[in-house]
Design a protein around this motif. Sequence first.
Motif, short mmCIF file in Angstrom:
data_model
loop_
_atom_site.label_atom_id
_atom_site.label_comp_id
_atom_site.label_asym_id
_atom_site.label_seq_id
_atom_site.Cartn_x
_atom_site.Cartn_y
_atom_site.Cartn_z
N LYS A 129 0.83 -1.19 0.00
CA LYS A 129 0.00 0.00 0.00
C LYS A 129 0.87 1.25 0.00
CE LYS A 129 -3.72 2.22 2.59
NZ LYS A 129 -4.57 2.14 3.79
N ILE A 130 0.55 2.17 -0.86
CA ILE A 130 1.28 3.43 -0.95
C ILE A 130 0.41 4.53 -0.36
CG2 ILE A 130 2.28 5.12 -2.53
CD1 ILE A 130 2.86 2.87 -4.45
N ASP A 131 0.99 5.24 0.58
CA ASP A 131 0.27 6.31 1.25
C ASP A 131 0.52 7.61 0.49
OD1 ASP A 131 -1.04 7.98 2.91
OD2 ASP A 131 0.22 7.65 4.68
N PRO A 132 -0.48 8.12 -0.23
CA PRO A 132 -0.27 9.37 -0.99
C PRO A 132 0.08 10.54 -0.08
CG PRO A 132 -2.25 8.23 -1.73
CD PRO A 132 -1.81 7.56 -0.48
N LEU A 133 -0.51 10.57 1.10
CA LEU A 133 -0.22 11.68 2.02
C LEU A 133 1.24 11.65 2.46
CD1 LEU A 133 -1.31 14.08 3.57
CD2 LEU A 133 -1.97 12.50 5.42
N GLN A 134 1.74 10.43 2.70
CA GLN A 134 3.14 10.31 3.10
C GLN A 134 4.07 10.74 1.96
OE1 GLN A 134 4.17 9.60 6.12
NE2 GLN A 134 6.32 9.85 5.55
N LEU A 135 3.71 10.37 0.74
CA LEU A 135 4.51 10.80 -0.41
C LEU A 135 4.47 12.33 -0.54
CD1 LEU A 135 3.53 8.13 -3.10
CD2 LEU A 135 5.56 8.20 -1.66
N THR A 153 6.72 13.80 1.98
CA THR A 153 8.12 13.63 1.58
C THR A 153 8.51 14.69 0.55
OG1 THR A 153 7.96 11.25 1.97
CG2 THR A 153 9.77 12.02 0.57
N VAL A 154 7.65 14.90 -0.44
CA VAL A 154 7.94 15.92 -1.45
C VAL A 154 7.91 17.31 -0.83
CG1 VAL A 154 7.14 16.93 -3.62
CG2 VAL A 154 7.06 14.45 -3.31
N TRP A 155 6.94 17.54 0.05
CA TRP A 155 6.81 18.86 0.66
C TRP A 155 8.01 19.20 1.54
CZ3 TRP A 155 4.14 22.98 -0.28
CH2 TRP A 155 4.02 23.99 0.68
N GLY A 165 13.47 16.19 -9.60
CA GLY A 165 13.56 16.61 -8.20
C GLY A 165 12.66 15.77 -7.31
N ILE A 166 11.42 15.54 -7.77
CA ILE A 166 10.52 14.71 -6.98
C ILE A 166 11.06 13.28 -6.87
CG2 ILE A 166 8.21 13.69 -6.96
CD1 ILE A 166 7.17 16.26 -8.24
N GLY A 167 11.58 12.77 -7.97
CA GLY A 167 12.15 11.42 -7.92
C GLY A 167 13.33 11.33 -6.98
N LEU A 168 14.21 12.34 -7.02
CA LEU A 168 15.35 12.33 -6.11
C LEU A 168 14.90 12.45 -4.66
CD1 LEU A 168 17.90 14.58 -8.04
CD2 LEU A 168 17.98 12.11 -7.72
N ALA A 169 13.87 13.28 -4.43
CA ALA A 169 13.37 13.41 -3.06
C ALA A 169 12.83 12.08 -2.55
CB ALA A 169 12.29 14.49 -3.01
N LEU A 170 12.04 11.41 -3.38
CA LEU A 170 11.51 10.11 -2.98
C LEU A 170 12.62 9.07 -2.83
CD1 LEU A 170 8.31 9.96 -5.24
CD2 LEU A 170 8.45 10.56 -2.82
N LEU A 171 13.62 9.16 -3.69
CA LEU A 171 14.74 8.21 -3.59
C LEU A 171 15.54 8.44 -2.32
CD1 LEU A 171 16.47 5.99 -4.86
CD2 LEU A 171 17.74 7.77 -6.09
N LEU A 172 15.83 9.71 -2.03
CA LEU A 172 16.56 10.00 -0.79
C LEU A 172 15.76 9.59 0.44
CD1 LEU A 172 18.07 13.50 -1.66
CD2 LEU A 172 19.25 11.29 -1.59
N LYS A 206 12.31 21.68 12.07
CA LYS A 206 12.50 20.97 10.80
C LYS A 206 11.47 19.86 10.66
CE LYS A 206 15.86 18.13 8.32
NZ LYS A 206 17.22 17.54 8.35
N ALA A 207 11.21 19.15 11.75
CA ALA A 207 10.27 18.04 11.68
C ALA A 207 8.87 18.54 11.37
CB ALA A 207 10.29 17.26 12.98
N GLN A 208 8.46 19.63 12.07
CA GLN A 208 7.12 20.15 11.80
C GLN A 208 7.04 20.72 10.38
OE1 GLN A 208 6.14 22.86 14.93
NE2 GLN A 208 5.57 21.23 16.36
N LYS A 209 8.12 21.32 9.92
CA LYS A 209 8.13 21.84 8.55
C LYS A 209 8.03 20.71 7.53
CE LYS A 209 11.99 23.31 6.97
NZ LYS A 209 13.19 24.14 6.72
N TYR A 210 8.63 19.57 7.86
CA TYR A 210 8.59 18.43 6.96
C TYR A 210 7.36 17.55 7.15
CZ TYR A 210 13.34 19.30 5.39
OH TYR A 210 14.46 19.86 4.84
N GLY A 211 6.52 17.88 8.12
CA GLY A 211 5.28 17.14 8.27
C GLY A 211 5.32 16.03 9.28
N TYR A 212 6.40 15.90 10.08
CA TYR A 212 6.46 14.88 11.11
C TYR A 212 5.69 15.35 12.34
CZ TYR A 212 10.18 12.78 8.34
OH TYR A 212 10.90 12.22 7.34
#
Length: 748
Positions: free
Chosen positions: A24-30, A33-35, A475-482, A726-732
Amino acid sequence: MDTKDPSLDRRWTPPRVADEEVDKIDPLQLWHTVWRRKLSILSLVLVVTMLTTLVVLSITPIYRAIATLLIEQRSAKVVSIEQVYGLEGSGQEYLQTQFQLLRSRSLAERVVRELELTTHPEFDPLQQPEPLVNIKGLLGHLSFLNALSITLPEHLEEEAAPTEAQRFDQVTRAFMERINVEPERRTQLARIQVDMADARMATRAANALARGYIESQLEASMEMSMTATNWMNSRLGELRDKLKDAEDRLQAYREQENLVDVQGVATVTANELSLTGDRMIDARRQRAEAESQYRQVQSMRSGGWEKLATVPAVLGHPLIQQFKADEARARAKVEELSKRYGPRHPNMESARTELQAATASLRGQVEQIVAGIERNYQLAIANESSLRASFDANKAQIQDISRKEFRLRELQREVDTNRALYDTFMSRLKETAATSDLETANARVVDEATVPATPVKPRKALIVGIAGLLALFVGIGLALLLEALNNTFKSTEDVETKLNLPVLGILPLVKGRAERARIARLFQANTDKGFAESMRTVRTSLVLADMSEPHKRIVVTSSIPGEGKSSVSSNLAYALAQVGETVLLLDADMRRPMLAKNFELPVGTPGLANLIAGNARLEDCIRHLDGVDLISAGTVPPDPLELLSSPRFAALLDTLSARYSRIIIDSPPTQAVSDPVVLGTLADALIYVIKSESTPTPLAVKGVGQLLQHNAPVTGVVLNHVDIKKAQKYGYRYGGYYDYYGYSTQKA
């Protein structure tokens, strides 16, 4: 005293995620990650867009001139010269052939010569602008190349000027690359496209290609007509010679065989053969009859002439019948007279004389007839043989005439064939000569090329847009890869999901380069409100975890060095002391002791190693630090694990447990040595410290697994060094309480 929970006596395995949850892929999590990396992605898009814009603006615009040509199929002619060469085409194959002719090198060379493109600036490198970066000049200024005796590659040296033929070949190939022929679907129209930086020259080149194609087709047609005429003339001479030779051989054969009318001779000979055959049949029949009579006579010859007289062939002869009648009358007379007269009576003698004369005459006639039968038989045989010989001669003559007739016809057919072929070529040659000036072009220009007003490439907006879009995707691909490669703990959900352990609390990252002594007393100093509140949360979670039976011996460990376990131990000790508990901070990391350095104890201060070895008293090793007692590691022994495994260490812990309500033990990392396993067996609780976005997940899983497999009472995890902003900015998220109170207090 064993205070461990029996439920912990089991083998621990990391939690398994169901297959459907893995897939299952979580679109919100993706999206999170991009955000989190939106600035990096936007920076990449901006840089790529700017670079692409600069590159596109530096590209020379290319204009496209288009000329439309109508290519018609050749109509039927009086004489089809193309049939000689097999060039008469029809349908799609013919049009495709003409399209390839429009792209041919010969046509391109014709236009290059006509427009003198070898001197045009677009094809002349001497008239083109200098490149933005002169590699040769740049390398020439690097003095260290000369110092190191490094020579430039041969292809960077100045090349010799090309010859005129080479220059013409280069321009022709370059011009051919700028030509494109596009057929209009379901029509006979072809669009001749020429792409050049010079719009006017592109227009001239497109029109020149169209005119050159038409002229080349006319020239090719005339050339084929001349070639065909010459070939037909030479071929006509050969056919004339062949016809003359065939006629001579036919006449010579007639003279040689003395043939006038083979057909008439063959007819006469055939009639003679037919008559001879009929006569031979009669002769064969006559010979058979004569042979039958002859054999009858031969069979009766031994019985005298009387027997011969009875042969039917003899008996049926009229003379024999007459003589036999005369003999019968003479015999009857003798018999009649013999009754009246005696033997010597003159009448009897006269009668006997007549009888003898009649018998002699009959005998003579029989012999004469027999001789005639024999002669007839011989004549029949001779006649049959003669007719057979004549028949064979006629048949041989007919066969000979047939052979001559076949040869004569063969020669006649050769003469007729050569004459017909000669007459055909003569007729075609006359027709070709009469219609050679009727050639027309198979194409015409429908629309001449006009000077284009706007370039066709580069399509600047499209290129920049595509580059920006590709950069965004990259850029999105690299972000998801990282994100996928970042196999660390970034949130409490990661800890609980991957380790199946509760999170006792999180500790924020202390900004700036703080000293060890200040970090070790950060809770007690209360200068960082957020850190202090986070430490209280850890304390509360630990206290609530031992409501049934207090945890006195608390071991603090981590996976690897540098995760902050010593700082967590000291600040947890101060947090517990704040609520009125007697707390002892014990440094059991005798391999890399940090508490003595953190609290700036003098070098040589006795500690745990000295107590276990019996070299110091307990009171001499305890240091009182603002409500917390500290026993440092002391003198580092050669084998710390041996000391920690000794009964004296267990007895020391029992003594200290009776004196203090809490003993915080700073343990070595699990991945370095086996000391945490030994300490875990003697502890009531164990806190595992994980550094946020730093500790690899496999190391933490392995460390926790080792502890639980040896029945260590792992109570929970403390997530350390968390960058809240940083965590709140990244959505954690780390739980509503800290997000609201802890961070708000820290900001205040």
